[in-house]
Design an enzyme around this catalytic site. Structure first.
Site, PDB file in Angstrom:
ATOM      1  N   ASP A   7       0.260  -0.170  17.986  1.00 57.27           N
ATOM      2  CA  ASP A   7       0.897   0.772  16.974  1.00 57.27           C
ATOM      3  C   ASP A   7       0.823   2.270  17.660  1.00 57.27           C
ATOM      4  O   ASP A   7       1.995   3.131  17.339  1.00 57.27           O
ATOM      5  CB  ASP A   7      -0.118   0.718  15.707  1.00 57.27           C
ATOM      6  CG  ASP A   7       0.276   1.816  14.789  1.00 57.27           C
ATOM      7  OD1 ASP A   7       1.314   1.502  13.899  1.00 57.27           O
ATOM      8  OD2 ASP A   7      -0.504   2.934  14.693  1.00 57.27           O
ATOM      9  N   THR A  38       0.846  -1.261  -0.097  1.00 53.15           N
ATOM     10  CA  THR A  38      -0.131  -0.238  -0.128  1.00 53.15           C
ATOM     11  C   THR A  38       0.971   1.211  -0.056  1.00 53.15           C
ATOM     12  O   THR A  38       0.707   2.238  -0.717  1.00 53.15           O
ATOM     13  CB  THR A  38      -0.951  -0.021   1.261  1.00 53.15           C
ATOM     14  OG1 THR A  38      -1.701  -1.297   1.254  1.00 53.15           O
ATOM     15  CG2 THR A  38      -1.845   1.263   1.199  1.00 53.15           C
ATOM     16  N   GLU A  68      -2.978  -1.892  10.001  1.00 55.92           N
ATOM     17  CA  GLU A  68      -1.483  -2.559  10.050  1.00 55.92           C
ATOM     18  C   GLU A  68      -1.899  -4.238   9.239  1.00 55.92           C
ATOM     19  O   GLU A  68      -3.068  -4.712   9.454  1.00 55.92           O
ATOM     20  CB  GLU A  68      -0.985  -2.954  11.232  1.00 55.92           C
ATOM     21  CG  GLU A  68      -0.513  -1.526  12.051  1.00 55.92           C
ATOM     22  CD  GLU A  68       0.455  -0.712  11.310  1.00 55.92           C
ATOM     23  OE1 GLU A  68       1.676  -1.425  10.773  1.00 55.92           O
ATOM     24  OE2 GLU A  68       0.080   0.498  10.672  1.00 55.92           O
ATOM     25  N   GLY A  97       1.282   9.764   9.852  1.00 56.23           N
ATOM     26  CA  GLY A  97       1.451   9.903   8.504  1.00 56.23           C
ATOM     27  C   GLY A  97       1.871  10.838   7.614  1.00 56.23           C
ATOM     28  O   GLY A  97       3.196  11.294   7.631  1.00 56.23           O
ATOM     29  N   GLU A 145      10.174  10.651   8.786  1.00 50.50           N
ATOM     30  CA  GLU A 145       8.845  11.557   9.128  1.00 50.50           C
ATOM     31  C   GLU A 145       7.427  10.630   9.069  1.00 50.50           C
ATOM     32  O   GLU A 145       6.363  11.171   9.883  1.00 50.50           O
ATOM     33  CB  GLU A 145       8.731  12.692   8.033  1.00 50.50           C
ATOM     34  CG  GLU A 145       7.534  13.504   8.051  1.00 50.50           C
ATOM     35  CD  GLU A 145       7.610  14.505   9.196  1.00 50.50           C
ATOM     36  OE1 GLU A 145       8.572  15.448   9.385  1.00 50.50           O
ATOM     37  OE2 GLU A 145       6.692  14.269  10.270  1.00 50.50           O
ATOM     38  N   GLY A 197      -7.098   0.416   3.546  1.00 50.49           N
ATOM     39  CA  GLY A 197      -5.704   0.489   3.681  1.00 50.49           C
ATOM     40  C   GLY A 197      -4.958   1.302   4.805  1.00 50.49           C
ATOM     41  O   GLY A 197      -4.091   1.564   4.876  1.00 50.49           O
ATOM     42  N   LYS A 218       4.382   4.897  18.186  1.00 52.15           N
ATOM     43  CA  LYS A 218       4.449   6.258  17.858  1.00 52.15           C
ATOM     44  C   LYS A 218       4.539   7.002  18.886  1.00 52.15           C
ATOM     45  O   LYS A 218       5.439   8.114  18.898  1.00 52.15           O
ATOM     46  CB  LYS A 218       3.044   6.635  17.038  1.00 52.15           C
ATOM     47  CG  LYS A 218       3.016   5.931  15.651  1.00 52.15           C
ATOM     48  CD  LYS A 218       1.389   5.904  15.152  1.00 52.15           C
ATOM     49  CE  LYS A 218       1.567   5.293  13.703  1.00 52.15           C
ATOM     50  NZ  LYS A 218      -0.224   5.156  13.330  1.00 52.15           N
TER      51      LYS A 218
END
Ligand code: HSE
Length: 436
Positions: A203, A15, A192, A136, A131, A189, A207
């Site tokens: 997740d 993706t 994970e 995102g 980044e 999409g 982060k």
């Protein structure tokens, strides 16, 4: 750099990797204008050959041997988008070993092995750009590292998982079921490969670790982060929260007080008037407090092909400029420091954490029950701010009693819940959520 171009070696054409390939190959004029040279997708590797053919990547650009990228003298920058912490770690290490800077979106890798990888990159005089690993498409890493470089960061509250925010938003707006909307998030999409990383909070914890490292200069260990996901958030709690003027969001929380950090991931009630309450769908946002800047909020698409590719290609452009100028344009890893400090981050104990709380008790609807609950709360210095009790279906049956507290100590809250859950008039374990 050979023959007046910057050549990219790309691992992963799924993706996100597919989006990166499409962006690089789709706008040759844009890169030529911005860099003064061509930006070329030189070699790519993916275990699924269909991914490459769908993108129009030719056989001559493909390989099935990682060293054809990591050790390729023509490749200037390696982009790692395979995910996970196994092969990805080998790819990053081998690339640095061969003198190549790396771009990665791999939050799991950085949160788990960032200390070792950043230190190796520094020894080799190379950069790892990341980044896209948090937020995102939002330029969050650059903002924390550069834009807020003059501040002491005392708080970051982040909505950092698009999948969870998408699920909670649809549960709130449509009363939809958790599993139906999870399937949609996967199809779009956002999720994970293993969606339990999303909904279980892992997740977001990865982060948060990276965000904490940027804000404090110290990469926390993952076991220093308290993690709760959204799997136990029910439509009933969402509806009670709504009645009281709140929404429920999965939050990454970093609070720094007297050199100690509270690092937590949990679903929290956020008042409708708070800026974070308006962050819906797959969008991400981080609400940051710096000692000089005050409050700021960064908002944007936190997941998905185009937004994530946007951040990755921005990193590629930075590294390309650095290569072309022969200098170091990309600043160091953390706020005001040359690298992440190897000393572990000091973590606040439960006794030092306080806040406001939401409880949903399942208690019998009969005389004296409310007084019994209130007595336990009072004994633990927990003061009630709001209370709702819904009507009973049958006499003596359990009904939900919802209480919002004033500021209370977390250790006292846990003690009170334990005492209340052992009362004979309480049928099910109490639901506790934090309120921001
Ligand atoms: N699964 C992640 C999310 C992708 O839903 O936010 C972006 O890191």
């Amino acid at each position: 750099m050979k023959d007046n171009s910057i050549k990219i070696g790309l691992f992963g054409l799924g993706t996100i990797g597919g989006g990166v390939a499409e962006l690089i190959m789709g706008f040759p004029g844009r890169w030529k204008e911005r860099l003064g040279v061509d930006l070329i997708l030189h070699k790519a590797m993916d275990l699924n050959p269909d991914n490459a053919s769908r993108l129009g990547i030719g056989q001559d650009q493909l390989t099935d041997r990682p060293e054809d990228i990591t050790n390729n003298p023509d490749v200037d920058i390696v982009v790692e988008l395979v995910g996970g912490t196994g092969a990805a770690r080998e790819i990053v290490t081998a690339s640095l070993n061969a003198g190549k800077p790396v771009v990665t979106a791999n939050k799991a890798l950085l949160a788990t092995h960032g200390g070792e990888l950043f230190s190796y990159a520094r020894q080799r005089g190379l950069k790892i750009a990341f980044e896209a690993s948090v937020g995102g498409g939002i330029p969050l890493i650059r903002s924390l590292r550069e834009g807020l470089g003059a501040n002491q960061i005392t708080q970051c509250l982040g909505i950092l998982n698009g999948t969870c925010n998408y699920i909670l938003t649809r549960m709130t707006n449509e009363g939809a079921g958790f599993h139906d909307v999870l399937a949609d998030a996967q199809r779009l999409g956002y999720a994970e490969a293993d969606p339990s990383f999303d909904v279980g909070g892992t997740d977001t914890a990865h982060k948060l670790a990276i965000m904490a490292a940027l804000a404090t200069g110290r990469l926390p260990r993952l076991d220093q982060i308290k993690v709760e996901g959204i799997t136990s958030v029910t439509p009933l709690d969402i509806s009670f929260a709504k009645d009281m003027g709140f929404v429920i969001k999965l939050l990454a929380v970093l609070q720094i007080h007297e050199q100690q950090a509270n690092l937590s991931v949990y679903p929290a009630l956020i008042e409708n008037s708070h800026q974070l309450a308006a962050v819906n769908g797959p969008f991400n946002a981080v609400f940051v407090h710096g000692d000089w800047v005050g409050d700021i909020m960064l908002y944007g698409a936190g997941a998905g092909r185009r937004a994530t590719a946007s951040a990755i290609v921005a990193d590629i452009l930075d590294l390309a400029r650095e290569k072309l100028s022969g200098g170091s344009s990309l600043p160091a890893a953390a706020l005001g420091r040359a690298d992440f400090d190897p000393e572990p981050l000091a973590i606040s104990s439960r006794d030092d954490i306080s806040g406001k709380y939401y409880f949903r008790f399942a208690a019998h609807d009969k005389p004296g029950v409310l007084a019994a609950l209130a007595a336990v709360l009072g004994d633990n210095q927990i003061s009630i701010a709001t209370m709702i009790q819904k009507g009973r279906e049958q006499e003596g049956g359990a009904v939900p009693i919802v209480i919002l507290t004033h500021e209370a100590r977390e250790s006292a809250v846990l003690k009170a819940i334990k005492a209340i859950d052992s009362l004979p008039v309480v049928d099910h374990p109490t639901i506790m959520l934090r309120v921001i």
